[in-house]
Every structure is written in C-alpha cells, then in structure tokens.
Design a protein around this motif. Structure first.
Motif, PDB file in Angstrom:
ATOM      1  N   LEU A  96       0.862  -1.178   0.000  1.00  0.00           N
ATOM      2  CA  LEU A  96       0.000   0.000   0.000  1.00  0.00           C
ATOM      3  C   LEU A  96       0.898   1.227   0.000  1.00  0.00           C
ATOM      4  O   LEU A  96       1.769   1.359   0.863  1.00  0.00           O
ATOM      5  CB  LEU A  96      -0.885   0.025   1.246  1.00  0.00           C
ATOM      6  CG  LEU A  96      -1.585  -1.283   1.640  1.00  0.00           C
ATOM      7  CD1 LEU A  96      -2.446  -1.051   2.888  1.00  0.00           C
ATOM      8  CD2 LEU A  96      -2.448  -1.790   0.503  1.00  0.00           C
ATOM      9  N   LEU A  97       0.683   2.126  -0.931  1.00  0.00           N
ATOM     10  CA  LEU A  97       1.539   3.308  -0.992  1.00  0.00           C
ATOM     11  C   LEU A  97       0.970   4.419  -0.124  1.00  0.00           C
ATOM     12  O   LEU A  97      -0.150   4.879  -0.342  1.00  0.00           O
ATOM     13  CB  LEU A  97       1.687   3.793  -2.439  1.00  0.00           C
ATOM     14  CG  LEU A  97       2.552   5.041  -2.592  1.00  0.00           C
ATOM     15  CD1 LEU A  97       3.979   4.780  -2.142  1.00  0.00           C
ATOM     16  CD2 LEU A  97       2.530   5.542  -4.032  1.00  0.00           C
ATOM     17  N   PHE A  98       1.760   4.836   0.853  1.00  0.00           N
ATOM     18  CA  PHE A  98       1.324   5.903   1.746  1.00  0.00           C
ATOM     19  C   PHE A  98       1.771   7.250   1.196  1.00  0.00           C
ATOM     20  O   PHE A  98       1.021   8.208   1.170  1.00  0.00           O
ATOM     21  CB  PHE A  98       1.906   5.669   3.143  1.00  0.00           C
ATOM     22  CG  PHE A  98       1.416   6.659   4.149  1.00  0.00           C
ATOM     23  CD1 PHE A  98       0.085   6.653   4.546  1.00  0.00           C
ATOM     24  CD2 PHE A  98       2.287   7.602   4.687  1.00  0.00           C
ATOM     25  CE1 PHE A  98      -0.374   7.581   5.478  1.00  0.00           C
ATOM     26  CE2 PHE A  98       1.824   8.533   5.617  1.00  0.00           C
ATOM     27  CZ  PHE A  98       0.496   8.520   6.010  1.00  0.00           C
ATOM     28  N   GLU A  99       2.998   7.309   0.760  1.00  0.00           N
ATOM     29  CA  GLU A  99       3.557   8.581   0.317  1.00  0.00           C
ATOM     30  C   GLU A  99       4.575   8.344  -0.783  1.00  0.00           C
ATOM     31  O   GLU A  99       5.346   7.391  -0.705  1.00  0.00           O
ATOM     32  CB  GLU A  99       4.258   9.254   1.506  1.00  0.00           C
ATOM     33  CG  GLU A  99       4.239  10.756   1.491  1.00  0.00           C
ATOM     34  CD  GLU A  99       5.008  11.290   2.690  1.00  0.00           C
ATOM     35  OE1 GLU A  99       4.447  11.222   3.804  1.00  0.00           O
ATOM     36  OE2 GLU A  99       6.164  11.718   2.506  1.00  0.00           O
ATOM     37  N   GLU A 148      -3.170   4.186  -3.300  1.00  0.00           N
ATOM     38  CA  GLU A 148      -3.366   3.009  -4.130  1.00  0.00           C
ATOM     39  C   GLU A 148      -2.435   1.887  -3.658  1.00  0.00           C
ATOM     40  O   GLU A 148      -1.611   2.083  -2.764  1.00  0.00           O
ATOM     41  CB  GLU A 148      -3.089   3.331  -5.603  1.00  0.00           C
ATOM     42  CG  GLU A 148      -4.030   4.383  -6.160  1.00  0.00           C
ATOM     43  CD  GLU A 148      -3.693   4.729  -7.614  1.00  0.00           C
ATOM     44  OE1 GLU A 148      -4.531   5.369  -8.248  1.00  0.00           O
ATOM     45  OE2 GLU A 148      -2.595   4.373  -8.090  1.00  0.00           O
ATOM     46  N   PHE A 149      -2.583   0.716  -4.268  1.00  0.00           N
ATOM     47  CA  PHE A 149      -1.695  -0.371  -3.873  1.00  0.00           C
ATOM     48  C   PHE A 149      -1.300  -1.211  -5.075  1.00  0.00           C
ATOM     49  O   PHE A 149      -1.780  -0.998  -6.185  1.00  0.00           O
ATOM     50  CB  PHE A 149      -2.333  -1.242  -2.787  1.00  0.00           C
ATOM     51  CG  PHE A 149      -3.557  -1.965  -3.218  1.00  0.00           C
ATOM     52  CD1 PHE A 149      -3.519  -3.307  -3.507  1.00  0.00           C
ATOM     53  CD2 PHE A 149      -4.765  -1.288  -3.336  1.00  0.00           C
ATOM     54  CE1 PHE A 149      -4.649  -3.981  -3.885  1.00  0.00           C
ATOM     55  CE2 PHE A 149      -5.908  -1.960  -3.720  1.00  0.00           C
ATOM     56  CZ  PHE A 149      -5.853  -3.306  -4.009  1.00  0.00           C
ATOM     57  N   CYS A 150      -0.379  -2.114  -4.879  1.00  0.00           N
ATOM     58  CA  CYS A 150       0.103  -2.944  -5.984  1.00  0.00           C
ATOM     59  C   CYS A 150       0.612  -4.272  -5.441  1.00  0.00           C
ATOM     60  O   CYS A 150       0.744  -4.449  -4.237  1.00  0.00           O
ATOM     61  CB  CYS A 150       1.204  -2.219  -6.750  1.00  0.00           C
ATOM     62  SG  CYS A 150       2.617  -1.784  -5.752  1.00  0.00           S
ATOM     63  N   GLY A 151       0.860  -5.198  -6.345  1.00  0.00           N
ATOM     64  CA  GLY A 151       1.371  -6.506  -5.948  1.00  0.00           C
ATOM     65  C   GLY A 151       0.275  -7.454  -5.536  1.00  0.00           C
ATOM     66  O   GLY A 151       0.522  -8.448  -4.862  1.00  0.00           O
ATOM     67  N   TYR A 160       8.271  -5.574 -12.061  1.00  0.00           N
ATOM     68  CA  TYR A 160       8.957  -4.853 -11.005  1.00  0.00           C
ATOM     69  C   TYR A 160       8.133  -3.652 -10.571  1.00  0.00           C
ATOM     70  O   TYR A 160       7.370  -3.090 -11.368  1.00  0.00           O
ATOM     71  CB  TYR A 160      10.305  -4.332 -11.495  1.00  0.00           C
ATOM     72  CG  TYR A 160      11.317  -5.420 -11.746  1.00  0.00           C
ATOM     73  CD1 TYR A 160      12.209  -5.802 -10.753  1.00  0.00           C
ATOM     74  CD2 TYR A 160      11.378  -6.072 -12.966  1.00  0.00           C
ATOM     75  CE1 TYR A 160      13.144  -6.809 -10.975  1.00  0.00           C
ATOM     76  CE2 TYR A 160      12.298  -7.076 -13.199  1.00  0.00           C
ATOM     77  CZ  TYR A 160      13.176  -7.437 -12.200  1.00  0.00           C
ATOM     78  OH  TYR A 160      14.089  -8.429 -12.412  1.00  0.00           O
ATOM     79  N   VAL A 161       8.286  -3.260  -9.330  1.00  0.00           N
ATOM     80  CA  VAL A 161       7.714  -1.988  -8.889  1.00  0.00           C
ATOM     81  C   VAL A 161       8.844  -1.183  -8.263  1.00  0.00           C
ATOM     82  O   VAL A 161       9.542  -1.666  -7.370  1.00  0.00           O
ATOM     83  CB  VAL A 161       6.556  -2.187  -7.898  1.00  0.00           C
ATOM     84  CG1 VAL A 161       6.055  -0.846  -7.402  1.00  0.00           C
ATOM     85  CG2 VAL A 161       5.419  -2.959  -8.548  1.00  0.00           C
ATOM     86  N   ILE A 162       9.033   0.028  -8.777  1.00  0.00           N
ATOM     87  CA  ILE A 162      10.173   0.872  -8.420  1.00  0.00           C
ATOM     88  C   ILE A 162       9.665   2.155  -7.776  1.00  0.00           C
ATOM     89  O   ILE A 162       8.627   2.676  -8.186  1.00  0.00           O
ATOM     90  CB  ILE A 162      10.932   1.279  -9.711  1.00  0.00           C
ATOM     91  CG1 ILE A 162      11.183   0.075 -10.609  1.00  0.00           C
ATOM     92  CG2 ILE A 162      12.189   2.040  -9.404  1.00  0.00           C
ATOM     93  CD1 ILE A 162      12.327  -0.770 -10.200  1.00  0.00           C
TER      94      ILE A 162
END
Lengths: 233, 233
Positions: free
Chosen positions: A52-55, A79-82, A95-97
């Motif tokens: 989960l992306l916070f910042e 938003e989130f990923c994976g 990949y997530v960078i």
DNA sequence: GCCGGGGCGTGATTCAAATCACATAGCACC
DNA sequence: GGTGCTATGTGATTTGAATCACGCCCCGGC
C-alpha cells in the motif's frame, strides 16, 4: 516500523474491514521507506506482500525480450500494488520501483488472503481493484495506438492530473511528477522526444516546473484539448 | 439454441461446478453463431452475459481518441471474455469481434455471479482468470516496447502457436489465423508492414499459408529464435 | 461465368522520431 | 562550497515505418 489499524484504515481498500481483522493485519504489517529507484517489488519472485503506498510515487515496470524498460502503470498515494498473487499465487509479473522517496505499507499476502476468503465484501473490493487494473491497462494500451506523439504525451500527463482538478479552469499541479525518461517508457518513445514535447508545452505556458517536486499545469483546459486531439501542439 | 450442462462443463472455467448449478446455468444460457466481423460484445454498454467461445476466434478491440482500432487480445476456443462486469458491474470496456465464423455460449452474468458468490472455488477460478488476463496484458504491452518490428510480429505469431507444439521441432499450424490487419492493430503497426514481414517469413519457408483457415509453421524453432531475438530476419 | 469486395502484394515517397553526441543545469552528499 | 551524478536541453543525422497508390487474387453470391 509499527503499523496502526488506523493507518491501514486510511486505505480505501481496507476501510470496510472489521476492527479485529484490522488489528490482526496491522500486527503482521510493516512500514518501509524507499529512496528514489528503490525496488519495492521484484519480478519473477513469489512475493509475499501486498504494497500500500502511503507517500511518494511508484511505477510498475517490465522489460522487453531485448532488455528495454517498459512502463506499465504509476501508483499514487492511497493506491496499492502486488495484489495479483492474492488471486493466483503466481510470481510477481512486474517490477515496482520507487520514483520518489516513498513510504510503503507491506501487508502479508497470507493474512490478507485469509480475510479475503472469509469476508465477501473484502473479496469484492479486491476483485473490483483487479477489474480496475484491467480497465487501466486497456486505457494505457489505447494511448500507444495514438500516432500523434505529442498528443500521446499530453494524454499521459492528463492521466496524472488529480481528478478533482480536471473539470475546473484553475491551475493544477502534479506532485512528484515522473521524469521524462519514466514517461518515455510508459509511452514507448525516446526520452528526447518527451523533452521536446515538454519544451513546447512550457514555451506555450501550458505547464511549468516548480522544482523537481511539482509540475504546475497552468492551462488545464488546453492540456485536455490537446490530449483529446481538439487542439494540436 | 439449447445449451446442455455437458457443453458448459467442457469449459475449464466451469468444470468444477456442481451438477445442479450447471443445470440451472445451462437453462439460462444460449448459443449464438456469429459470422465474420460479427459484434459479440459492445463497448460502453453494461453487458449482461459472459461469453464462452466454443468455436472460431474472437478479438478484443478498443479505439484510440482519434478513432484508430487497437487490438487487445485474441480469444481461442475454450476461453471466455466479458467477465469484467462480474466483478465491478461496470460497462464492457472493449468491443469483442468475431474474426471467423464463431460459436459462442452466452451465460447470463447474474446467474454466474450468484454461483460465484456462494461457491468459493468458482470465485477463485474467476479471480484466477482475471489475474491471468492481467498477466496476458502485461505480456502484450511488452511486445509494443520492441523497437525491432519484424521481431514484434514474430512474437505475436509465436503467441498464437498452440502450446503443445512450442517445444517440438515438428511443423505446427495456427487455425483460423488473424488477418494481417488484425495482427497490425495488436502491434500498433501498419497492415503493409505486417504483410512485408510475412513475405520474408514465407520466402524463408518458415511459414506457409494453407488456404485462409490455416497458417502452417514449418520452422517452429526458427520462429521462436526470431521472436527471442537470437536470430534476425 | 460474372461481379464485387475484402484481403494481400508491392513500389515510391515522405517525414517524424530514434539515435548520437554533447552541453548544461539541479540536486544531494560530502 | 565543491563534486559528481542524474536529469534536462538541443542540434545534426539517419532511418525505417507510415502513407499513398495501385494491381491482383480469392472467394462467395447472383
């Protein structure tokens, strides 16, 4: 680092969770910080966490057979990923960078999957997210069909403008904008071409840089018109 | 036309269903035939059916802002499409067109959703399918990043070779192959360019046409090598 | 057997983006 | 405040795919 249930609840994906589930999940979760270019998720491996992306801002990237970088999507705060492995337990495909210094909450997939399997509303929310991901990818794919390259860049830029500003005439801003290179791989074009489009946009005062942390969109309406092909650059 | 439970069971997505569920679903389902270019699913509308392809070949297509056709995916017999609405009840995002005369089973979304909500294994299978769709799209996206155009065409062709033949050295065949134009929109290139690549492949006896219903792959291994960039065309 | 349309084959021409090759500017870290 | 890396800016040149403009073939319908 410690993760509180309240932090988890701030993500729309988890906001419907029962308090005790949230607490359990929070205890298994961890907070990690990434510097620019940090690798948040590795492709090919069986990842054990949803992110989960916070910042900050992340980018999903893949590679062609001949080794070129391909940009798949951007991840905005909230938003989130994976999440793919939640459904098929397969390896992380891309990949997530971290594009900027970022703060990411790592939620273990096993715990989340358990909750998902017993809570239909959560399963639903996650299915919804996956469906949205597909819609997103179809949109991005349609951009690559545009033969007019400046228009392509403007469409991508338009997709990064906050929704709340899209209808208003006032100036807007894109926080933590991607670099020219990062935009280039999203659109399968060269970095130089992206730079030249930006030069034109800046000369026409449609956009303006404000340090490296913000890109100001002076003329939201004009950017939209160019993106839609009503106006040419 | 009448749909039997056995017909439904022949689709891997439904093979785990209980007999009575299958019977109920079969009674609500219908079989439809499409001629070439027939529109199986309409974009923009809220579609009420999931489509299982029994025979033929379909293509998912979208359009760019400026009206160009964009190819998203092919559907082979045994696969299905139009499942996004099961998850988010949103409108069908892309058109689905019959590339050859096709036989399609229309299963009502409401009935399938009901079964999905009460049967975790079905929900699982459908989630799996959606995840696979994402993986598929990531792969297709990576093709568009290839700067070498003949290689791009060979990769697409390679993706159409039946899996069972991919490792063998014997010749293979692609049944109901897409036209040059249909391949072109998948790869965002012009029809003429696809034709020229095919000319080269045919001159080198790597592929051969057998009427319009079959494309013979004489040199499976060489096609693979070109697709992987080990050999150039 | 004729007709018509869609798919395919092919040359000539154009043109815009990739590439190459640097210069410069910011920023981050000593 | 220097140092070095990364990002951006810009010209010159190349190139190869798109486009245009046809002709042909094949197949299905009349």
């Amino acid at each position: 680092m410690i993760v509180t249930p309240d932090l988890l609840r701030s993500f729309s994906i988890l906001k419907t969770l029962a308090d005790n589930d949230l607490l359990g999940l929070a205890q298994q979760s961890s907070l990690r910080k990434f510097t620019r270019r940090g690798i948040v998720l590795n492709a090919g491996e069986k990842e054990e966490h949803v992110c989960l992306l916070f910042e900050g801002r992340l980018q999903g990237v893949d590679f062609t057979i001949d080794g070129r970088e391909v940009g798949l999507y951007f991840v905005q705060p909230g938003e989130f990923c994976g999440e793919l492995g939640l459904f098929d337990r397969g390896p992380q495909p891309e990949y997530v960078i971290a594009l900027t210094p970022s703060v990411v909450v790592f939620v273990p997939m096993s715990g989340l999957r358990e909750i998902m399997n017993k809570t239909p509303t959560v399963a639903n929310t996650l299915g919804l997210k996956l469906a949205d991901r597909v819609r997103q990818m179809i949109f991005q794919r349609s951009l690559l069909g545009l033969p007019n390259i400046p228009q392509r860049v403007c469409c991508q830029l338009w997709a990064l403008v906050p929704n709340k500003d899209k209808e208003s005439d006032a100036a807007s801003a894109i926080a933590n904008p991607p670099t020219h290179m990062e935009i280039a791989i999203m659109l399968s074009m060269s970095r130089e071409t992206v730079t030249r489009v930006f030069q034109t946009l800046q000369k026409r005062q449609i956009v303006r840089r404000d340090g490296s942390a913000n890109l100001i969109i002076n003329e939201v309406k004009i950017l939209k018109d160019i993106a839609e092909g009503k106006e040419s650059i």
